[in-house]
Design a protein around this motif. Structure first.
Motif, PDB file in Angstrom:
ATOM      1  N   LEU A 263       0.829  -1.197   0.000  1.00 29.76           N
ATOM      2  CA  LEU A 263       0.000   0.000   0.000  1.00 29.76           C
ATOM      3  C   LEU A 263       0.867   1.252   0.000  1.00 29.76           C
ATOM      4  N   PRO A 264       0.518   2.254  -0.807  1.00 30.22           N
ATOM      5  CA  PRO A 264       1.285   3.494  -0.848  1.00 30.22           C
ATOM      6  C   PRO A 264       1.004   4.367   0.364  1.00 30.22           C
ATOM      7  N   PRO A 265       1.776   5.424   0.580  1.00 32.68           N
ATOM      8  CA  PRO A 265       1.543   6.315   1.724  1.00 32.68           C
ATOM      9  C   PRO A 265       0.146   6.910   1.710  1.00 32.68           C
ATOM     10  N   PHE A 266      -0.336   7.221   2.905  1.00 34.68           N
ATOM     11  CA  PHE A 266      -1.655   7.834   3.068  1.00 34.68           C
ATOM     12  C   PHE A 266      -1.508   9.323   3.342  1.00 34.68           C
ATOM     13  N   LEU A 267      -0.823   9.672   4.429  1.00 33.24           N
ATOM     14  CA  LEU A 267      -0.517  11.062   4.761  1.00 33.24           C
ATOM     15  C   LEU A 267       0.985  11.274   4.608  1.00 33.24           C
ATOM     16  N   ALA A 268       1.373  12.470   4.204  1.00 30.73           N
ATOM     17  CA  ALA A 268       2.788  12.773   3.985  1.00 30.73           C
ATOM     18  C   ALA A 268       3.308  13.713   5.058  1.00 30.73           C
ATOM     19  N   GLY A 269       4.579  13.534   5.438  1.00 27.17           N
ATOM     20  CA  GLY A 269       5.177  14.401   6.441  1.00 27.17           C
ATOM     21  C   GLY A 269       6.420  13.773   7.023  1.00 27.17           C
ATOM     22  N   GLY A 270       6.822  14.265   8.174  1.00 25.53           N
ATOM     23  CA  GLY A 270       8.003  13.744   8.820  1.00 25.53           C
ATOM     24  C   GLY A 270       7.832  12.300   9.250  1.00 25.53           C
TER      25      GLY A 270
END
Length: 427
Positions: A263-270
């Protein structure tokens, strides 16, 4: 009824109740609190409160980033909480993703399935036109709306199991409903409105025969039932902390590692990245890939303490207590004239949430009058409007017991309902 007269209750129930400081409250009018809204949110034992306060007082720091002692202690506590959740579910630690609640966990799955690309296995693939998603008519809105949105965005078709007159899933057409084009079957383990305990393993077996992914909302199951993700049939499972005597603001997504990896990322950030360049980024392995930004650290600490508490009681004993109290409540409610229970009438077929109608009195009025007597219940459609529509009602009153509920509290509810009928002069 005295506690000893009802088989199945937790041993030393009054000692257990003393673990929950709020249960000793006296409300307006001098009424002792009778808390029958645990399906909405459970009360918290002192050990959970103490664990969170201790972390804030002595170990507060961000996780992973801080190169100092407090940071190391906070990181260790956070990862220890992940290990505690894994133990509770009989899962691997790298299969536990922390979210802010079960709704976020279910949205994570629904969204990433829409975004997924690349080399997928035969069991898991991107949802697209012509594919089918199967849910049920008794779902909480958090396990309906994400799949509606996924269908709308991808061109997939949404289908669902109906409900029988006695509040069970209608499985007569299971082979037609779960078929060649089915990609996802998403369903609740225990209904928050009808109380129904669904045959997860049986449904998962059929779903896996056609290569479909099984997503289970265990928000009402995790507080009440022993859960073993290696045997229940789920591929992904979500629950929330605040219903399992833990804090709000923390949820869990469990997934089989081979599925989460795809599964690819859901939320992006640190923290969900490995390397960031202006042109592109690479992402951390699971579970960190799905935990962008500062996580709910103290909430995870509280959840760990909560699950430790439940395991200390023994989930098999918690379940037995729930069934005993639920059976006693069903008998008591049956004695109230004009009262109709929605869902199964057998404690063996349901969890501790019991929704009901009282002829001649609106559910909101029922709850308001009960509140004047110190009795906390919920009124409305309980974020399960389709289930209510199936039975032709707009709303219901819901009582929901838990491990600290006593027969005397059920008696107080029954007396309160009889008083409510008299108050509104229901014939």
């Amino acid at each position: 009824m005295t506690e000893s007269a009802l088989p199945g209750l937790l041993p030393d129930l009054e000692v257990v109740r003393k673990d929950f400081p709020i249960l000793s409250r006296t409300l307006a009018g001098g009424h002792p609190l009778v808390y029958l809204d645990s399906a909405n949110t459970s009360q918290k034992p002192q050990v959970v409160i103490d664990a969170m306060v201790d972390h804030l007082e002595r170990h507060n720091a961000n996780v992973a980033r801080a190169m100092h002692q407090l940071g190391a202690e906070s990181t260790a506590a956070f990862e220890s909480a992940r290990a505690r959740v894994a133990s509770f579910l009989h899962a691997g630690e790298d299969e536990i993703v922390f979210t802010k609640n079960a709704s976020e966990a279910l949205n994570l799955v629904a969204n990433t399935l829409a975004w997924a690309e690349g080399d997928w296995s035969a069991r898991v693939g991107r949802i697209g036109p012509g594919d089918e998603i199967v849910i049920t008519e008794m779902e909480h809105h958090s396990n309906i709306v994400p799949w509606q949105l996924l269908s709308q965005r991808t061109g997939a078709t949404l289908r669902w199991f109906g409900i029988t007159d006695d509040g069970q899933l209608d499985l007569d057409n299971i082979d037609d409903l779960i078929a060649e084009r089915t990609r996802v079957v998403a369903l609740t383990w225990v209904s928050n409105a009808l109380g129904t305990v669904n045959p997860i393993t049986e449904i998962a077996r059929r779903a896996h025969e056609v290569g479909a992914l099984v997503v289970v909302d265990a928000s009402q199951a995790a507080p009440q039932l022993p859960i073993n993700v290696t045997t229940c049939g789920a591929d992904l499972l979500a629950f929330t902390g605040h219903k399992t005597v833990g804090p709000t603001g923390i949820g869990v997504l469990w997934g089989r590692r081979g599925i989460l990896d795809q599964l690819p990322p859901f939320l992006a950030g640190g923290e969900m990245i490995e390397t960031v360049r202006m042109e592109s980024s690479t992402y951390a392995p699971v579970p960190r890939r799905f935990e962008a930004g500062t996580p709910p650290i103290v909430e995870a600490v509280g959840l760990a303490a909560a699950l430790e508490y439940l395991d200390g009681l023994g989930m098999e004993h918690v379940h037995a207590h729930e069934q005993a109290i639920t059976g006693y409540a069903l008998d008591g409610l049956a004695s109230v004239p004009g009262l109709t229970v929605l869902g199964p009438l057998s404690a063996e077929q349901r969890g501790g949430a019991i929704a009901f109608e009282l002829d001649g009195v609106h559910p909101h009025d029922v709850a308001t009058v009960l509140d004047t007597r110190g009795i906390a219940v919920r009124a409305g459609h309980h974020c399960a409007r389709p289930a209510h529509a199936r039975f032709g009602v707009q709303a219901s009153t819901r009582m929901s017991s838990y491990l600290y509920t006593t027969p005397e509290e059920v008696d107080a509810l029954v007396d309160g309902l009889l008083y409510t009928r008299d108050y509104f002069k229901v014939s």
